[in-house]
Write an enzyme that holds these catalytic residues in place. Structure first.
Site, mmCIF file in Angstrom:
data_model
loop_
_atom_site.group_PDB
_atom_site.id
_atom_site.type_symbol
_atom_site.label_atom_id
_atom_site.label_comp_id
_atom_site.label_asym_id
_atom_site.label_seq_id
_atom_site.Cartn_x
_atom_site.Cartn_y
_atom_site.Cartn_z
ATOM 1 N N GLU A 10 -10.006 10.012 10.010
ATOM 2 C CA GLU A 10 -8.980 8.668 9.731
ATOM 3 C C GLU A 10 -7.770 8.952 9.001
ATOM 4 O O GLU A 10 -7.977 9.494 7.810
ATOM 5 C CB GLU A 10 -9.823 7.549 9.272
ATOM 6 C CG GLU A 10 -8.953 6.455 9.231
ATOM 7 C CD GLU A 10 -9.656 5.134 8.463
ATOM 8 O OE1 GLU A 10 -11.014 5.190 8.929
ATOM 9 O OE2 GLU A 10 -9.030 4.254 7.981
ATOM 10 N N HIS A 26 -0.886 2.850 6.219
ATOM 11 C CA HIS A 26 -1.649 3.314 7.231
ATOM 12 C C HIS A 26 -0.963 3.598 8.466
ATOM 13 O O HIS A 26 -1.267 4.825 8.911
ATOM 14 C CB HIS A 26 -2.725 2.098 7.665
ATOM 15 C CG HIS A 26 -3.637 2.565 8.272
ATOM 16 N ND1 HIS A 26 -4.845 3.286 8.025
ATOM 17 C CD2 HIS A 26 -3.871 2.149 9.716
ATOM 18 C CE1 HIS A 26 -5.703 3.261 8.898
ATOM 19 N NE2 HIS A 26 -4.961 2.842 9.999
HETATM 20 C C1 MEV Z 1 -9.933 1.200 6.597
HETATM 21 O O1 MEV Z 1 -10.746 2.356 7.055
HETATM 22 C C2 MEV Z 1 -10.524 0.941 5.300
HETATM 23 C C3 MEV Z 1 -10.013 -0.400 4.747
HETATM 24 O O2 MEV Z 1 -10.103 -1.637 5.801
HETATM 25 C C4 MEV Z 1 -11.055 -0.811 3.204
HETATM 26 C C5 MEV Z 1 -10.690 -2.199 2.616
HETATM 27 O O3 MEV Z 1 -10.184 -3.098 3.409
HETATM 28 O O4 MEV Z 1 -10.952 -2.343 1.486
HETATM 29 C C6 MEV Z 1 -8.673 -0.409 4.284
#
Ligand code: MEV
Length: 439
Positions: A86, A393
């Site tokens: 990821e 992201h």
């Molecule tokens: C994504 O892989 C993980 C998150 O969704 C964790 C969170 O929301 O605390 C960003």
């Protein structure tokens, strides 16, 4: 793709024939064969090693092996290897590590190292009879497994305790032999299971041979370790004065951030939907380290989620203390890991990971993995409570989107430049690539 028939004896085929068989399902079987083989390791011996990790292996499945630098744990600087597909997980861990490196780093402590195994059995006689005989049985369990536990005892571990658990309130005639173990640097599954199977044999024979018990046989249902190890537990935390959080994000004050962060953790404590995602973010970091060290991430995940639901409701694995101007944020998680045995020394990159981490003992690795989990979770909450998750992201995800369109290096650089100041959305990237190609 062709229709698949039931295959007999696939496992008996040699690797070449297995590949041919799989490729035969495709219309362009030659391309498939070539592609599968292109991921083989160039050194025959190394490839053989990978092939023998599991059954019916025909190729290798690559995952990125990344590094999170500058992770200060109890004053020591680590570079932590992470295996993860990821985008943004390694970046999140690295950013958190950098942030906390000037605020005292991460702190950790081991709370316990106990693991559990059970022999599940039924016995239909009078319960007090079995209970009367248990002290004698318990001695036999210890003595009868001395040949298995010898080396472990020399290293300071072994069987810690064995008890009889009456489970008749759940299932008729059902009991457990529940044993506690310390397996030192190994994850311990084989050690525990071997001891348990020996207990099971001792139990069956004892019952058969004992005048008071033999009217009913002990029916052993199964002997197996429990992956739930709530007492193999580690804590990792960060702490500083609230004022020192200044700079966590340009658009928010330290006080406002601390307040929002506290609320976000409270939400993950009371709301199961949020708790699951919150904990998923923790396991982004933990799993990546667990994989990089050749440990069993399924066991770690199963255990962590059970622990998160230990009071009957699934909750956050982290908790926050915000008082008297101090910010303290803690992850408490059970982690059953090994630094010897399994793949840890066999997989060349797992071995390298261990070397890079300074050949840790299992308890050191528990602390490192927990820190990776906390670092990732802090990074996630930091983004979520400030600029939102998508900005960072999608920036990291941009390369994946571009690679979907088979872009050239020049197109890639142009896109990175263009999206520095724009929102990365799949459609927007698609449009951009089309425009560039038109020109
Ligand atoms: C994504 O892989 C993980 C998150 O969704 C964790 C969170 O929301 O605390 C960003």
């Amino acid at each position: 793709m062709r229709e698949k028939e039931i295959i007999k004896g696939f496992s008996k085929l040699d690797k070449e024939d297995k590949i041919k068989k799989v490729a035969s399902f495709f219309h362009d079987s030659e391309r498939v064969e070539k592609e599968l083989k292109s991921f083989w390791h160039p050194e025959i011996e190394t490839q053989k090693l990978f092939d023998e990790f599991a059954e019916n292996t025909i190729s290798n499945f690559y995952f990125p092996y990344g590094m999170a630098p500058n992770v200060i744990i109890n004053g020591k600087n680590y570079m932590i290897p992470m295996v993860i597909e990821e985008s943004s997980v390694v970046a999140a861990a690295s950013n958190s590590a950098k942030f906390w490196s000037t605020r005292g780093g991460f702190h950790t402590k081991i709370i316990g190292l106990t693991k559990i195994g059970q022999v599940h059995f039924t016995w239909a006689g009078a319960p007090e009879k079995l209970k009367q005989h248990f002290p004698q049985l318990r001695k036999l369990f210890f003595n009868g497994t001395e040949y298995i536990t010898k080396n472990m005892r020399q290293r300071g571990g072994g069987i810690l305790d064995i008890e009889l658990v009456d489970m008749r309130h759940e299932i008729a005639d059902y009991y457990q032999i529940k044993a506690q173990f310390n397996t030192i640097d190994s994850m311990g599954a084989n050690f525990i299971n071997s001891c348990l199977e020996e207990f099971a044999d001792i139990l069956k024979n004892y019952v058969i041979e004992n005048e008071e018990l033999k009217a009913f046989p002990a029916q052993v249902i199964m002997s197996i370790l429990s992956n739930y190890t709530p007492d193999c537990l580690v804590e990792a935390w960060v702490e500083c004065n609230v004022d020192e959080l200044e700079g966590v994000d340009p658009d928010i004050s330290a006080q406002e951030f601390a307040w929002k962060f506290e609320k976000a953790v409270q939400v993950a404590t009371v709301d199961t939907f949020r708790a699951t995602t919150h904990n998923k973010g923790i396991f982004n970091g933990i799993d990546a380290v667990v994989l990089a060290t050749g440990n069993d991430f399924r066991a770690v995940e199963a255990c962590g989620h059970t622990y998160a639901a230990r009071d009957g409701k699934y909750r956050s694995l982290t908790f926050i203390e915000l008082k008297d101007g101090r910010f303290k944020y803690t992850l408490r998680v059970p982690l059953s890991l090994g630094t010897v045995g399994g793949l840890t020394k066999l997989h060349p990159l797992a071995r390298f990971t261990m070397e890079l981490l300074g050949d840790p003992h299992a308890e050191d690795l528990m602390q490192i993995a927990a820190v990776a989990g906390l670092a990732n979770n802090f990074g996630a909450l930091r983004s979520l409570t400030t600029k939102g998750i998508q900005k960072g992201h999608m920036k990291m995800h941009l390369l994946n989107i571009l690679n979907n369109f088979g872009v050239t290096e020049t197109e890639k650089h142009a896109a990175i430049e263009y999206f520095k100041t724009r929102k990365v959305l799949f459609n927007a990237v698609e449009e951009f690539v089309k425009d560039v190609r038109k020109k």
